[in-house]
Design an enzyme around this catalytic site. Sequence first.
Site, PDB file in Angstrom:
ATOM      1  N   ASP A 104      -3.439   4.496  -1.041  1.00  0.00           N
ATOM      2  CA  ASP A 104      -2.429   3.910  -0.157  1.00  0.00           C
ATOM      3  C   ASP A 104      -1.232   3.295  -0.886  1.00  0.00           C
ATOM      4  O   ASP A 104      -0.472   2.537  -0.288  1.00  0.00           O
ATOM      5  CB  ASP A 104      -3.065   2.869   0.769  1.00  0.00           C
ATOM      6  N   GLU A 105      -1.057   3.622  -2.141  1.00  0.00           N
ATOM      7  CA  GLU A 105       0.067   3.071  -2.908  1.00  0.00           C
ATOM      8  C   GLU A 105       0.669   4.123  -3.825  1.00  0.00           C
ATOM      9  O   GLU A 105      -0.070   4.836  -4.493  1.00  0.00           O
ATOM     10  CB  GLU A 105      -0.413   1.927  -3.815  1.00  0.00           C
TER      11      GLU A 105
END
Length: 407
Positions: A104-105
């Site tokens: 998610d990054e």
Amino acid sequence: MSERIIFHVDMDAFFASVEQRDNPNLQHKPVAVIGPNERTVVVTSSYEARRLGVETGMSKYEAKRVCPQIIFVQANHEKYTQACEKIVEILYSFSPDLEVYSIDESFLDISAVRHFLNDISPLEIGKRIKQRIQESLSLSCSVGIAPNKLLAKLASSHHKPDGLFQIKEEDVPAILKDLPVEELWGIGKRTKEVLNSLGIYACSQLARADPLLLRKRFGIWGECLKEMGQGKYSSSLMPFGCEPKARSISHSMTLPYDIAAAEEILKHILELTDMAARRMRREGFLGRTVAVIFRYNDFQTFSRQKKMPYATDDTRKIYSYAAAIVKNASLEKPIRLLGVSVSGLERAQEELFLFEQDKRAKRLNKTLDSLNERFGGGILTFASLLSTVKHDKVISPSWRPYGARKY
DNA sequence: TCTGGGGTCCTAGGACCC
DNA sequence: TCTGGGGTCCTAGGACCC
């Protein structure tokens, strides 16, 4: 060299947001995403849940206690994977200088491609990234923009959720002046404690600290720490698709209940070994060193490892070492968690399989793997494992999406 | 039935060899 | 036979991250 422009794109409450998006009954409600087992923790929670006191890492029971109306949802790895692949595609369309840091990054360096984007301002680019992700996935993210990764991460983390913030070179001293050191990426609980004990609380104090003192207390890392306090961070992006090969492959599990019996421990060790070895074969690795991780019911955690005479990806061979480690471990208390890790990885090459016996083992493994894959995993396995509980896919933040465009 | 799972990197001590 | 050291490999543990 002109100043670099680094973006940090961080999805807001990623797993929980995906679940809320896909289920109208969860929208605007306190939602916590948890693992499949009874003794699990909150992996991510919606902002509604966070406002009511739910935190990542809390046990299910603790979350229920602080927030009785909490709705638990079991993590669905495939869904998050699909969303991540689309996000990566979108980011890649802005710049090929992309680092997919976790599920998610991501980091994005637009320095080299900026003039292809008609020299629009970084903030405007950030706005477009957020728009594109919102339009195609109905998910929000926070974007931090800065001259390096450390500051970009700080910029996104301080403006969540749905944030967009740029730290410019000239603003750095003011932003770091009173910022607690533990807000910096890489400074955890222990480092904070030691720094505090030296009278260092704010980044500006870290920036002025005696380098010899830091060097003495933290070794090599002390030199980085001082620079971090000044907002300096030189490491560049790890380009997507060019990540270094894995150094270890492991599986561990908290058992449904504590166990002490050797035969029961060995049964789980065989299962964990098989999971790790299957992944090694799928990803084309051989490993040299086997480690077994133990956690007592009082949470004391330790490991024992053993180097094998040659690298292998064979479940039975690895298991024979893991089992020997268990037998020599002289365990004193009931076991809560077991893990098997294989390190000293190297690329598998056919010509390394010199002996007929090894060739047979490899063919068998290949057959088992393909059948397992075809039927969704865990269909064909060792007879002694047939009675054990099957586990869902684990959530792996180090996971990288397959099939997305690469350099 | 308080406290998941998968990684990376660094350090320190002991064995062993020259 | 007061005692060297340097280098490498191996093991265990801890800090940190998502």
